[in-house]
Design a protein around this motif. Structure first.
Motif, PDB file in Angstrom:
ATOM      1  N   ASP A  18     -42.695  50.893 -22.223  1.00  0.00           N
ATOM      2  CA  ASP A  18     -42.930  50.464 -20.942  1.00  0.00           C
ATOM      3  C   ASP A  18     -41.885  49.165 -20.570  1.00  0.00           C
ATOM      4  O   ASP A  18     -42.657  48.521 -19.745  1.00  0.00           O
ATOM      5  CB  ASP A  18     -44.217  50.033 -20.663  1.00  0.00           C
ATOM      6  N   ASP A  20     -39.972  47.627 -18.069  1.00  0.00           N
ATOM      7  CA  ASP A  20     -39.794  47.899 -16.412  1.00  0.00           C
ATOM      8  C   ASP A  20     -38.613  46.968 -16.023  1.00  0.00           C
ATOM      9  O   ASP A  20     -38.091  46.230 -16.849  1.00  0.00           O
ATOM     10  CB  ASP A  20     -41.058  47.195 -15.782  1.00  0.00           C
TER      11      ASP A  20
ATOM     12  N   ASN B 291     -49.036  46.088 -17.694  1.00  0.00           N
ATOM     13  CA  ASN B 291     -48.557  47.192 -16.663  1.00  0.00           C
ATOM     14  C   ASN B 291     -49.726  47.598 -15.929  1.00  0.00           C
ATOM     15  O   ASN B 291     -50.865  47.486 -16.785  1.00  0.00           O
ATOM     16  CB  ASN B 291     -47.726  48.207 -17.634  1.00  0.00           C
ATOM     17  N   ARG B 422     -48.228  44.950  -9.218  1.00  0.00           N
ATOM     18  CA  ARG B 422     -47.943  45.111 -10.658  1.00  0.00           C
ATOM     19  C   ARG B 422     -48.260  43.850 -11.195  1.00  0.00           C
ATOM     20  O   ARG B 422     -48.085  42.721 -10.559  1.00  0.00           O
ATOM     21  CB  ARG B 422     -46.147  45.167 -10.373  1.00  0.00           C
ATOM     22  N   PHE B 424     -46.529  43.142 -14.192  1.00  0.00           N
ATOM     23  CA  PHE B 424     -45.212  42.945 -15.289  1.00  0.00           C
ATOM     24  C   PHE B 424     -45.228  41.575 -15.371  1.00  0.00           C
ATOM     25  O   PHE B 424     -45.491  40.732 -14.787  1.00  0.00           O
ATOM     26  CB  PHE B 424     -44.057  43.308 -14.576  1.00  0.00           C
TER      27      PHE B 424
END
Lengths: 196, 459
Positions: A18, A20, B291, B422, B424
């Motif tokens: 994952d 990103d 995530n 998000r 992240f």
């Protein structure tokens, strides 16, 4: 777009899933108004501490691992649509990214910049990670025309959309094709039954 | 046929091969971050914008959310926004720039101005373009090369996505909203579960939602990898659009509604994948990882199964561990905003909850309207006064702390309960730790200074 047909290179492994596009190129570096120079900030926050010192154990700071091929865990390139991620990879020198799964938008962006997102099975991906781990000098050979990936004794074929294959081998951009069919586009516009 | 196929087929200019079509784009939205290199491409080819009535620009990612009447302080941000102004002027593109009454986050202004309509194809150089699908259209994010293609030809060469339907049936529980529905779905399907698909959301729980709530759901389709999400238009949709600035009116309105009523998946439509969830199984959601698939109900514990290297890296970044619960976790920041949750309904919901309450002293609260129109409306309703009294700051419109690009950033190591999309690593600033929730959970966290179960605080 640069042509891409055959690459023989060592590879850089990042076995994280994952990954990103915010990791590939953080948003604060998206302020540029040209496509150049993104490579120095590729994986910026994994590569450097906040005080700019290199993160010693991050693979891009380890000279043992080099090459034009990046091998990454599944679902590579998820998140933001920023094409800056593809520009950063290309500018750094990567021509192929191997993973067991790619996010849609990244896959398209990569192909539009002459980078091949090469999808293999999870099993093959694990084998490639093992090969590189046991010998970082392992050469990987990617042949776009033949759609094959060779690494040591491992040889597998990969899928690529026939249209995109032609584009990649010849360095064609979608825009060239679209501009060549303007008449069709105008005919379509006139033919629409309902439009707002 | 599915809804997706009906709209797709109506936009095919030409087929390239069995999987690829040249698809006509009805609306192209652009912003300062992903457009400059596309304009450069047009310049180097010596061509202009093919259909000027189908492109619209705004500045949102890079703008400050205070003192917007002053020049942007940060030189690179200022340069990028100025570049957008120059480019729009040179290429004759309509621009709702900083200070304009219609400026705002690109995915908030399209719907509120009646630009986003059912049956359309809509693109933008931003992955959250999926938001617009709430109106029953095909809307998705594109890269800058594609921005240039649409500018030059109003078309894209696209691989047809597979179709997925996600049904949510039944009645939502107390304190559970659209954000919880979508975080729940993503936690079940994972951050990659929708890749290759276009998702249609259906079922009685989805039908019961307002347009704002439907937009929250479609917005986060990309967070499970799906190219876009969509909801068939119905009376709720038509009611929302009617009378908006650029919406069709008079005879055109009647014709439009007649057409829009044909936009649904037929009873015999076949989807490549289908999932059904019971609304009663959904509780207020929080994320614990890096995530959006790493989410759980507020009363659950961080799962201990399948802890891979990636999961452990993620938990280490978050300063959390397996088996931990997030209820009671002390937090330092709350961000209410972003294209996911910055519409007037979100602000009303937050104001309604915080009215007469005070934020915890150690918490910094950003409340950022999605557009100038939302800001104006909020002030008209006196929401700004409620926020002020609670110690919240109602700022000016923009993407703000959603993406760590403008001045609004979360300090390294601190937690932020965020209504954005998000979580992240570094998304809200280097080292920032994001916990995604809906607006009500975020409001309650601001008041209590820690993450709480909103259900225990509602009458």
């Amino acid at each position: 777009m640069e042509k891409l047909n055959k690459i023989v290179s060592t590879a850089v492994p990042i076995p994280i899933e994952d990954i990103d596009t915010d990791q590939i190129i953080p948003a604060r570096f998206l302020k540029a108004v040209s496509k150049d120079g993104f490579g120095k900030n590729l994986f910026r926050d994994w590569r450097y501490h906040q005080d700019e010192r290199p993160v010693k154990d991050f693979i891009l700071n380890n000279d043992t691992y080099q090459g034009q091929i990046l091998v990454a865990g599944k679902n590579f390139g998820c998140g933001s649509s920023r094409e800056h991620a593809a520009w950063a990879l290309a500018d750094y020198g990567f021509k192929v990214v191997i993973s067991s799964f790619f996010a849609d938008i990244f896959r398209g962006n990569a192909l539009n910049n002459g980078i091949l997102p090469l999808q293999v099975s999870q099993d093959v991906l694990d084998q490639i990670f093992s090969l590189i781990e046991s010998d970082h000098q392992t050469l990987l050979e990617v042949n776009v025309a033949e759609q094959t990936l060779t690494a040591g004794n491992l040889k597998v074929s990969f899928e690529i959309d026939p249209y995109k294959k032609v584009c990649l081998i010849n360095g064609y951009d979608d825009i060239d094709f679209l501009l060549s069919i303007k008449d069709d586009i105008e005919t379509y516009e006139k033919s629409r039954v309902f439009t707002l | 046929m599915t809804l997706f196929e009906k709209i797709w087929n109506a936009h095919v200019v030409k087929s390239i091969d069995k999987n690829r079509d040249v698809v006509y784009i009805d609306k192209h939205l652009i912003h300062e971050v992903t457009s400059p290199q596309a304009f450069d491409g047009l310049r180097s080819r010596g061509i202009g914008i093919f259909r000027k009535d189908r492109i619209l620009a705004t500045a949102d990612h890079n703008v400050p959310t205070i003192n917007q009447h002053l020049p942007i302080q940060e030189p690179l941000s200022r340069l990028q926004v100025e570049k957008l102004h120059e480019n729009c002027k040179q290429f004759d593109v309509e621009l709702y720039g900083l200070g304009h009454q219609y400026q705002g986050i690109v995915h908030v202004i399209g719907p509120e101005l009646g630009i986003t309509l059912p049956g359309m194809t809509i693109v933008c150089g931003d992955s959250h373009t999926s938001t617009h699908g709430a109106f029953g259209n095909i809307a998705f994010g594109i890269g800058t090369s594609q921005v240039e293609q649409v500018m030059a030809t109003q078309c894209l060469i696209l691989e047809k996505s597979k179709t997925m339907r996600i049904n949510v049936e039944g009645t939502l529980g107390k304190g559970v909203g659209a954000k919880d529905i979508i975080l729940f779905i993503i936690s079940r399907l994972s951050a990659a579960g929708g890749t290759g698909y276009f998702v249609e959301y259906a079922g009685s729980a989805i039908r019961s939602l307002s347009m704002e709530a439907r937009m929250t759901i479609c917005n986060m389709s990309i967070e499970m990898g799906a190219r876009g999400g969509m909801i068939a238009p119905d009376e709720t949709t038509f009611e929302y659009i009617k009378g908006r600035k650029f919406a069709p009116s008079g005879e055109k309105w009647e014709a439009a509604v007649d057409y829009w009523k044909t936009l649904y998946s037929d009873n015999d439509a076949v989807f490549d994948a289908e999932f059904t969830y019971d609304a009663q199984d959904i509780t207020p959601m929080v994320t614990y990882g890096t995530n959006p698939g790493m989410g759980m109900g507020i009363s659950e514990h961080i799962p201990s199964e399948n802890t891979t290297e990636s999961t452990l890296k993620s938990l280490n970044y978050m300063g959390l561990h397996v088996g931990e619960t997030l209820a009671g976790k002390r937090i330092q920041n709350v961000f209410i905003g972003s294209c996911t949750n910055s519409r007037i309904e979100d602000l009303r919901q937050v104001a309604d909850y915080v009215k007469g309450k005070q934020k915890a002293p150690h918490v910094k609260v950003y409340i950022v309207p999605g557009s100038k129109q939302v800001e104006i409306q909020a002030k008209k309703e006196g929401l700004d006064k409620i926020f002020e009294a609670a110690g919240f700051e109602l700022r000016e419109p923009g993407c703000s702390a959603c993406l760590g690009m403008n001045e609004d950033k979360i300090p390294s190591g601190e937690y932020c309960v965020s209504t954005s999309n998000r979580n992240f690593e570094g998304r809200q600033g280097q080292g920032a730790r994001t916990i995604l929730t809906g607006p009500l959970m975020a409001a309650a966290a601001a008041i209590e200074g820690k993450i709480v179960d909103i259900r225990e605080y509602l009458n």
